[in-house]
Each structure stands twice: as C-alpha cells, then as structure tokens.
Design a protein around this motif. Structure first.
Motif, PDB file in Angstrom:
ATOM      1  N   LEU A 205       0.827  -1.207   0.000  1.00  0.00           N
ATOM      2  CA  LEU A 205       0.000   0.000   0.000  1.00  0.00           C
ATOM      3  C   LEU A 205       0.862   1.257   0.000  1.00  0.00           C
ATOM      4  CD1 LEU A 205      -2.871  -0.838   2.536  1.00  0.00           C
ATOM      5  CD2 LEU A 205      -3.037  -0.699   0.053  1.00  0.00           C
ATOM      6  N   ALA A 206       1.919   1.247   0.822  1.00  0.00           N
ATOM      7  CA  ALA A 206       2.794   2.418   0.896  1.00  0.00           C
ATOM      8  C   ALA A 206       3.490   2.665  -0.431  1.00  0.00           C
ATOM      9  CB  ALA A 206       3.820   2.223   2.009  1.00  0.00           C
ATOM     10  N   LEU A 207       3.986   1.599  -1.069  1.00  0.00           N
ATOM     11  CA  LEU A 207       4.662   1.743  -2.356  1.00  0.00           C
ATOM     12  C   LEU A 207       3.703   2.226  -3.431  1.00  0.00           C
ATOM     13  CD1 LEU A 207       6.790  -1.523  -2.209  1.00  0.00           C
ATOM     14  CD2 LEU A 207       7.698   0.812  -2.220  1.00  0.00           C
ATOM     15  N   GLU A 208       2.497   1.666  -3.444  1.00  0.00           N
ATOM     16  CA  GLU A 208       1.524   2.075  -4.451  1.00  0.00           C
ATOM     17  C   GLU A 208       1.100   3.523  -4.248  1.00  0.00           C
ATOM     18  OE1 GLU A 208      -2.299  -0.090  -6.229  1.00  0.00           O
ATOM     19  OE2 GLU A 208      -2.685   0.908  -4.328  1.00  0.00           O
ATOM     20  N   ARG A 210       2.878   5.906  -2.973  1.00  0.00           N
ATOM     21  CA  ARG A 210       3.960   6.768  -3.429  1.00  0.00           C
ATOM     22  C   ARG A 210       4.025   6.800  -4.961  1.00  0.00           C
ATOM     23  NH1 ARG A 210       7.684   5.147   0.069  1.00  0.00           N
ATOM     24  NH2 ARG A 210       8.845   3.746  -1.306  1.00  0.00           N
ATOM     25  N   ALA A 211       3.829   5.648  -5.589  1.00  0.00           N
ATOM     26  CA  ALA A 211       3.846   5.607  -7.058  1.00  0.00           C
ATOM     27  C   ALA A 211       2.709   6.432  -7.635  1.00  0.00           C
ATOM     28  CB  ALA A 211       3.739   4.157  -7.541  1.00  0.00           C
ATOM     29  N   THR A 212       1.551   6.364  -6.982  1.00  0.00           N
ATOM     30  CA  THR A 212       0.385   7.100  -7.461  1.00  0.00           C
ATOM     31  C   THR A 212       0.575   8.598  -7.282  1.00  0.00           C
ATOM     32  OG1 THR A 212      -1.012   5.242  -6.853  1.00  0.00           O
ATOM     33  CG2 THR A 212      -2.113   7.332  -7.261  1.00  0.00           C
ATOM     34  N   GLU A 213       1.155   8.998  -6.149  1.00  0.00           N
ATOM     35  CA  GLU A 213       1.398  10.414  -5.915  1.00  0.00           C
ATOM     36  C   GLU A 213       2.389  10.965  -6.923  1.00  0.00           C
ATOM     37  OE1 GLU A 213       2.621  10.696  -1.872  1.00  0.00           O
ATOM     38  OE2 GLU A 213       0.594  10.412  -1.065  1.00  0.00           O
ATOM     39  N   THR A 214       3.347  10.140  -7.334  1.00  0.00           N
ATOM     40  CA  THR A 214       4.310  10.561  -8.341  1.00  0.00           C
ATOM     41  C   THR A 214       3.609  10.860  -9.655  1.00  0.00           C
ATOM     42  OG1 THR A 214       6.027   9.201  -7.335  1.00  0.00           O
ATOM     43  CG2 THR A 214       6.384   9.870  -9.615  1.00  0.00           C
ATOM     44  N   THR A 215       2.559  10.064  -9.951  1.00  0.00           N
ATOM     45  CA  THR A 215       1.849  10.209 -11.223  1.00  0.00           C
ATOM     46  C   THR A 215       0.742  11.248 -11.158  1.00  0.00           C
ATOM     47  OG1 THR A 215       2.289   7.888 -11.672  1.00  0.00           O
ATOM     48  CG2 THR A 215       0.574   8.948 -12.993  1.00  0.00           C
ATOM     49  N   ARG A 216      -0.071  11.204 -10.070  1.00  0.00           N
ATOM     50  CA  ARG A 216      -1.281  12.019 -10.026  1.00  0.00           C
ATOM     51  C   ARG A 216      -1.188  13.244  -9.141  1.00  0.00           C
ATOM     52  NH1 ARG A 216      -6.106   7.608  -9.118  1.00  0.00           N
ATOM     53  NH2 ARG A 216      -5.918   6.500 -11.079  1.00  0.00           N
ATOM     54  N   GLY A 217      -0.385  13.153  -8.094  1.00  0.00           N
ATOM     55  CA  GLY A 217      -0.378  14.233  -7.115  1.00  0.00           C
ATOM     56  C   GLY A 217      -0.727  13.678  -5.751  1.00  0.00           C
ATOM     57  N   PRO A 248      -6.736   2.269 -11.257  1.00  0.00           N
ATOM     58  CA  PRO A 248      -5.391   2.726 -10.981  1.00  0.00           C
ATOM     59  C   PRO A 248      -4.854   3.569 -12.119  1.00  0.00           C
ATOM     60  CG  PRO A 248      -5.598   0.355 -10.654  1.00  0.00           C
ATOM     61  CD  PRO A 248      -6.846   0.826 -11.322  1.00  0.00           C
ATOM     62  N   GLY A 249      -3.927   4.441 -11.812  1.00  0.00           N
ATOM     63  CA  GLY A 249      -3.289   5.241 -12.834  1.00  0.00           C
ATOM     64  C   GLY A 249      -2.239   4.427 -13.575  1.00  0.00           C
ATOM     65  N   GLN A 250      -1.479   5.082 -14.430  1.00  0.00           N
ATOM     66  CA  GLN A 250      -0.409   4.432 -15.167  1.00  0.00           C
ATOM     67  C   GLN A 250       0.894   5.127 -14.807  1.00  0.00           C
ATOM     68  OE1 GLN A 250      -0.620   1.815 -16.955  1.00  0.00           O
ATOM     69  NE2 GLN A 250      -2.793   1.539 -17.200  1.00  0.00           N
ATOM     70  N   PRO A 251       1.533   4.747 -13.662  1.00  0.00           N
ATOM     71  CA  PRO A 251       2.754   5.415 -13.250  1.00  0.00           C
ATOM     72  C   PRO A 251       3.859   5.230 -14.278  1.00  0.00           C
ATOM     73  CG  PRO A 251       1.850   4.059 -11.484  1.00  0.00           C
ATOM     74  CD  PRO A 251       1.119   3.705 -12.727  1.00  0.00           C
ATOM     75  N   THR A 252       4.741   6.216 -14.363  1.00  0.00           N
ATOM     76  CA  THR A 252       5.879   6.137 -15.266  1.00  0.00           C
ATOM     77  C   THR A 252       7.149   6.394 -14.473  1.00  0.00           C
ATOM     78  OG1 THR A 252       5.635   8.484 -15.786  1.00  0.00           O
ATOM     79  CG2 THR A 252       4.533   6.923 -17.250  1.00  0.00           C
ATOM     80  N   GLY A 253       8.316   6.044 -15.063  1.00  0.00           N
ATOM     81  CA  GLY A 253       9.586   6.315 -14.414  1.00  0.00           C
ATOM     82  C   GLY A 253       9.707   5.592 -13.091  1.00  0.00           C
ATOM     83  N   GLU A 254      10.141   6.347 -12.077  1.00  0.00           N
ATOM     84  CA  GLU A 254      10.317   5.769 -10.750  1.00  0.00           C
ATOM     85  C   GLU A 254       8.999   5.228 -10.213  1.00  0.00           C
ATOM     86  OE1 GLU A 254      11.765   7.152  -6.276  1.00  0.00           O
ATOM     87  OE2 GLU A 254      11.989   8.498  -7.996  1.00  0.00           O
ATOM     88  N   ALA A 256       6.654   3.833 -11.835  1.00  0.00           N
ATOM     89  CA  ALA A 256       6.356   2.524 -12.435  1.00  0.00           C
ATOM     90  C   ALA A 256       7.071   1.414 -11.688  1.00  0.00           C
ATOM     91  CB  ALA A 256       6.754   2.528 -13.910  1.00  0.00           C
ATOM     92  N   GLY A 257       8.327   1.677 -11.293  1.00  0.00           N
ATOM     93  CA  GLY A 257       9.077   0.672 -10.548  1.00  0.00           C
ATOM     94  C   GLY A 257       8.450   0.378  -9.204  1.00  0.00           C
ATOM     95  N   GLU A 258       8.001   1.423  -8.516  1.00  0.00           N
ATOM     96  CA  GLU A 258       7.380   1.232  -7.207  1.00  0.00           C
ATOM     97  C   GLU A 258       6.038   0.521  -7.351  1.00  0.00           C
ATOM     98  OE1 GLU A 258       7.493   5.257  -5.719  1.00  0.00           O
ATOM     99  OE2 GLU A 258       9.153   4.730  -4.380  1.00  0.00           O
ATOM    100  N   ALA A 259       5.300   0.843  -8.421  1.00  0.00           N
ATOM    101  CA  ALA A 259       4.020   0.170  -8.649  1.00  0.00           C
ATOM    102  C   ALA A 259       4.238  -1.322  -8.895  1.00  0.00           C
ATOM    103  CB  ALA A 259       3.295   0.805  -9.833  1.00  0.00           C
ATOM    104  N   ALA A 260       5.284  -1.649  -9.663  1.00  0.00           N
ATOM    105  CA  ALA A 260       5.577  -3.061  -9.934  1.00  0.00           C
ATOM    106  C   ALA A 260       5.979  -3.787  -8.647  1.00  0.00           C
ATOM    107  CB  ALA A 260       6.696  -3.166 -10.975  1.00  0.00           C
ATOM    108  N   GLU A 261       6.787  -3.122  -7.804  1.00  0.00           N
ATOM    109  CA  GLU A 261       7.178  -3.742  -6.542  1.00  0.00           C
ATOM    110  C   GLU A 261       5.968  -3.915  -5.628  1.00  0.00           C
ATOM    111  OE1 GLU A 261      10.243  -3.219  -2.759  1.00  0.00           O
ATOM    112  OE2 GLU A 261      10.088  -1.609  -4.254  1.00  0.00           O
TER     113      GLU A 261
END
Length: 659
Positions: A205-208, A210-217, A248-254, A256-261
């Motif tokens: 949950l924490a990783l997702e 953070r990944a979502t905030e990177t993509t959406r805010g 879910p959004g479509q994270p990119t860059g960093e 995306a890695g956190e979303a995959a983890e």
C-alpha cells in the motif's frame, strides 16, 4: 470462465473462514514458542519423533519432565499452553522458569496474560527479553504500547525486530507509522521479507501510494474498485453520464518501478491468504485486462469473507455475460453489508422491471452507508413519475455530498420552474466535479441571456470531456469568428459522437475547399475529402442537413446512386431540401412522375423552389389552373428570386387562360 466457482464452493465459505480464524490464533501462540524452541534430549531418532502422534509426544515429554528434564518441562508447558490447558501448563512452565529457561519465562508470561494478569506477565516477559528472547521483547513492547508508554514500547519492539523477529518488526513499523516516522517502511519490509503477510500488504500500500502520488499528485488515491452507477438525469440536450469506474493510474519512471514492486508484495500477501491483498491484486489485474487471473484472486478473497471481493467478482461475471452468477456473489456481499453490491442488485432488479425488489436493495445500500442507495432510489422514483419522493431521496443524497444527486435535484427544481432554487445545487455539484452540472449551469445562464457566464461553464464542462458542452463552445467561437478555436472544440464534440458537431465541423472544412474545376472526360473519380467524411458521419447518425450535403457531394462526383440514397433518406425523415434534391435527380433520370411526388412533399413543407418546379411542370402539361396555384404558393414561400419568377409565370398563365 474458470474463476466462477461452483455452488459447493459457495457453501464451504463459512466453514473455511472459521477454520482460518482458528489457525491464525494458533500461529500467534506458536510464534511465541517456536522462536525459543526447546531441544528434545531423549534418545529417540528424529524419524520416530516425526512420526509420533501429539499424545505420544506429550507422554514422552511428561516422562522426561518427571525425571527432572528442564527442556521437557518447557516443551510440555508450551504444548499444553497451545492446547489451551492453562492449569496443566502453568506448573511445568513455572518449574522450567525457576531453572532459568527463557522460553518457559516467555510462555509463562503468555499464560498469565491470558489469565488476566498483564503486569505479572510483563515481569516474566522482561526476564525472558533480558535473557535474549525476541518473542518476549515483542510481547513486552506491545504491553507497553497498550499502556501508552511509547518510548518503552519502541525500545523493546526494536530489540525484537533487530533479532529478526517478524512480529516485532511489524509491531515496530506500526508504532513508527502511527508517528509518521519515515523509518516505518524499513521495518515493514523486514517483516514482509520474513513472510509476515500483513506487513507485505501494508508495504505494498505504501509503495503504491507513493507511485500514485508521483503520477497524479498527493491528494489522489491508488487502486480503487468500481461502483454500481446509474445514469444521471439532465435537461434536454445534455449528455447523461454514468458513474465512472475509478481505476489505478499508469505510473511512469520511478513510479512505475514502485508500482511493480507494490504488485509483487500484494501478490506475496495474497498467496499467504491475506484477503484484502487478494482483493487489491484482483483490482490491479482487472484494470490491466487480465480478467481470468483477476477473477481467481477475487474468488480467493471472497471465499475468505471479503465482501468487496465478492462484489467485484460479481461485476466481472456480469461483464462476462453471466448475470445469474453475478447476482449470487452480489447477494453474498450485500448480506455481509456491502452497499455497493446492494446497489448492483437494485440496478439488476430495476432493469428487470422488479421495482419493489430494486427499491428494497437500494434501501439496504443506504442502510449500509452507501449514499448511492439514496441517489438510486431517487432515480427509481423519478422513472415512475413519483417526483416528490424522487426529490426527497435526491436531497438526502445531495446533503450527504453526492454530486450527481445534487445535479439531479437541481434538474427537478429547474423543470418545476424554480431556477433560483436549482442554481445553488448545480453550483455545488459542479464544484464537486460533476461535468453534467457544469453543462447544466451553462444551459441555465444561456436561458437567462447571460451568454458570457454560460460560456464559462460550457468551457469548464468541455475541458472535462463533455461532448455537448464542446459543441456549444465551438458554436460560440464560430459566432465570434475564431475559426481555429471553433474547429478544435468541434473536433472534440464530433469525436465524442455529436452529429451536430460533425456537421458544423464539416461545414467549416467545406468552406475552405477550393471551387471545383470543370469536369474532365475520363478523369478518375475524386476521393472523399475530410469534410465529406464528417458530413457522412453526421448523416449516418440521422442528421438531415448532413444527409442532403453528402448527397450533393456524391452527385458532384457523379455517384448518382449514392446521391439518391442520401437524398431519399433525408426526404423520408422529413427534410424538404432532401425531397427537392431527390426530385431534381429523378427528373434528370427521366422519372418525372416520381420527381413530382417529392416536389409536392417539399412544397407542402414550405420549399419555394419545389412549388415553382411543380408550377413549371403543370404549365408544360397544359394544367394552367394547377400551375397558377403552385405559382401562388411559390410567391408566398420565396425566396425573392423564386417569388419573382413565379409571379412572371403566374401572369403568363393568367394571360393564357383569358386569351
């Protein structure tokens, strides 16, 4: 689909959940004893020990304990403690503790805690923890946290965590997370890597997040499940929209890695039976289009009692065309208090015309705290023309913050003539993000003649993808001479399915086309231009003016069959221009009698040139009185050029009649 599940599986779910609860309790006790496991000192081989029953193991430990074997006393006490025989366990644990066995001291603390003596339990846990027992340090840390002594709790939990104790690492992470300490994730990861499923879930949950905030805010959430939506009621000309499925959004860059983890940790927790992780994993897979695997995880979670998973599985089955199985899972989820599933059942019964059953489920959704239940009750009542009841339910949902209910309430008030009462609700819904409400505010202000304010709201709705709003912005831009802005918005609206926008866009493009040159014998047929493609798209949606224009362009290319088809379709739909042009086409092909029928239809609908054509046709046939009658009609209808010609013809026919 393979994840549907059979009826026997459905009946087993309750028993499965009960067994799982018992196993979870056993794990807690075993986790305390296993970390300080005692070693059997008997001379039996390992193979014999592995094959013996629990009764035989107990008897062996009793014999050794009676001989004064310290390890056997500790092991026997732990065995009886796990069984729940506190009276039998206590003397053995106390004797082993008195001899300095730290595992026994830890387990004695567990026993005393279960008896209701937490302070005495903490004393023995301290003894064991000081001697190096990680389970005792964990238990002592939890004891201090329950009493509000966080510094002491952190100290002992850290002792347990640093010794590799999974429960200690998780409890330390929970404490640090409660304090918003960035170190929490390190210990969540440590616990997760040791197989702690709740830690794996929370780390995911924490990783997702953070990944979502990177993509959406920072204010947006990650994976969410779809909701049972209903279509909103909006004024004439507005587009009705359903409740969108949040995904879910479509994270990119960093990100995306956190979303995959995160997905991997969800998968690990789900594989260990964590039902919410299985639910979450199912939602991720469903969004990615991997429906078969998503269904398996939803099924796994639903079997363990997760109502949201049962509800999500129902939606998946419904989308696959298995409405009956979907209803089974929605029923299970609704009976477990899931309001979304109750709404889905309500919508299902409403679609079948079972209004009373639908209303019962919508009320159940509302009772479960799902505000969509009140909104859907409003929709149900409105569809039955029970307007006062509809207004009541819309108000209830609107006051609870349901934006589409606020919009629907405003629509009812506007239809009742209460524009002043409607405006605040439209504004509230629009500010909450309702695209329909923003468009409806545009309609409201346009009706008052306040085109400037109307345009502001149309632009806001258009920016959010509202087709009809984009059309209105395009029309306003055309009116102001801003062809570039007009084209951009008309393209958006036409792409969204607006026939009027497609026609107007085609008209803009048509005006830019160079004048066609003279026809050249033997030249290849001209290809369809972009403007003709847009005319055709509008025509296919029944736009009569577009149908006429497509017919004209086809006739210009020499494709008379295509021209005939479109003219005829427009004429049959009531287009007087279509009827007139069809008459011209038929007359050129020698079908003058049928042409006259279409001209008559056009003239009666107010087409002046059709009336003049009928007058000329009657004159040529010698039907002078009939000719004068159509001349008079042509003079009446115009335009000026037609009226002038009809007047001259009428005079000539009059002279002929009086000669």
């Amino acid at each position: 689909m393979v994840f549907m599940g059979d009826r026997a599986t459905l009946l087993e779910t309750g028993r499965f959940v009960q067994r799982h609860a018992r196993n979870a309790a056993d794990e807690i006790i075993e986790a305390v004893g296993a970390a300080d496991a005692v070693v059997d000192t008997t001379t039996e081989t390992e193979t014999d020990a592995e094959n013996e029953t629990e009764t035989e193991t107990e008897a062996r430990h009793r014999r050794a304990a009676e001989r004064g074997d310290l390890a056997a006393m500790s092991a026997l006490g732990a065995l009886l403690l796990r069984r729940g025989d506190l009276d039998g366990a206590e003397p053995y644990l106390r004797r082993a503790t008195a001899e300095g066995d730290r595992a026994a001291a830890n387990n004695l603390g567990v026993l005393l805690h279960q008896r209701g003596y937490p302070d005495e339990a903490a004393g023995w846990w301290r003894v064991a923890a000081v001697a190096g027992s990680a389970p005792a340090a964990h238990a002592l840390g939890r004891h201090h946290r329950e009493r509000g002594d966080e510094p002491a709790a952190e100290y002992w939990l850290r002792q347990a965590a640093e010794q590799g104790h999974a429960l200690g690492a998780y409890a330390l992470a929970d404490l640090l997370e409660h304090r918003s300490d960035v170190g929490a994730e390190r210990w969540l990861r440590a616990a997760a890597e040791q197989g702690h499923r709740e830690a794996a879930y929370r780390l995911a949950l924490a990783l997702e997040r953070r990944a979502t905030e990177t993509t959406r805010g920072p204010h947006e959430t990650g994976t969410r499940l779809r909701t049972a939506g209903a279509r909103a009621v909006v004024p004439s000309g507005a587009a009705a929209t359903g409740t969108a499925t949040a995904v879910p959004g479509q994270p990119t860059g960093e990100g995306a890695g956190e979303a995959a983890e995160a997905e991997q940790w969800f998968r690990q927790a789900a594989a260990r039976g964590h039902r919410r992780a299985a639910l979450h994993l199912g939602a991720i897979l469903e969004h990615r289009g991997e429906l078969k695997e998503a269904g398996r995880w939803y099924l796994s979670s639903a079997k363990e009692g997760e109502a949201k998973a049962a509800c999500a599985l129902g939606f998946l089955l419904r989308d696959a065309g298995d409405e009956e199985s979907a209803a089974v899972w929605w029923l299970r989820a609704a009976q477990d208090g899931d309001g979304n599933a109750a709404n889905a059942l309500g919508a299902l019964h409403a679609a079948r015309g079972e209004q009373q059953t639908a209303e019962r489920w919508y009320r159940a959704a509302m009772d479960a705290g799902d505000v969509n239940g009140a909104y859907n009750l409003g929709l149900l009542c409105a569809a039955q023309d029970r307007i006062p009841q509809a207004e009541q339910w819309y108000r209830r949902a609107a006051y609870a913050g349901h934006r589409e209910a606020a919009n629907a309430l405003a629509v009812l008030l506007l239809q009742a003539g209460d524009a002043n009462g409607a405006e605040p609700w439209f504004s509230k819904a629009a500010e909450a993000g309702s695209v329909d409400a923003a468009f409806n505010l545009g309609i409201l202000h346009a009706g008052r003649g306040d085109d400037r304010t109307a345009l502001v709201w149309y632009e806001r709705a258009a920016a959010a993808g509202h087709t009809e709003a984009a059309l209105q912005v395009g029309i306003a831009a055309l009116r102001d001479g801003d062809e570039q802005t007009a084209e951009r918005h008309l393209r958006c609206a036409a792409g969204g399915g607006s026939a009027e926008a497609a026609f107007r866009l085609a008209s803009v493009l048509d005006a830019r086309r160079p004048e066609p040159g003279p026809a050249v014998l033997g030249a290849p047929r001209e290809e369809k231009s972009e403007c003709e493609e847009w005319y055709e798209r509008a025509a296919q949606q029944g736009h009569r003016r577009a149908q006429v224009r497509v017919g004209m362009l086809a006739a210009g290319r020499g494709d008379l069959a295509e021209a005939d088809r479109w003219y005829r379709e427009a004429a049959e739909a009531g287009s007087r221009n279509g009827a007139f042009n069809l008459g011209l086409l038929l007359a050129r092909e020698g079908s003058e009698r049928e042409a006259a029928l279409w001209w008559t239809r056009a003239a009666r609908a107010g087409h002046g040139r059709a009336a003049l054509r009928l007058a000329l046709l009657a004159a040529r046939r010698g039907e002078l009185t009939e000719g004068r009658r159509w001349c008079d009609r042509a003079v009446e209808l115009g335009p000026a050029e037609v009226a002038e010609r009809a007047a001259r013809l009428s005079e000539a026919l009059h002279q002929e009649l009086t000669a």
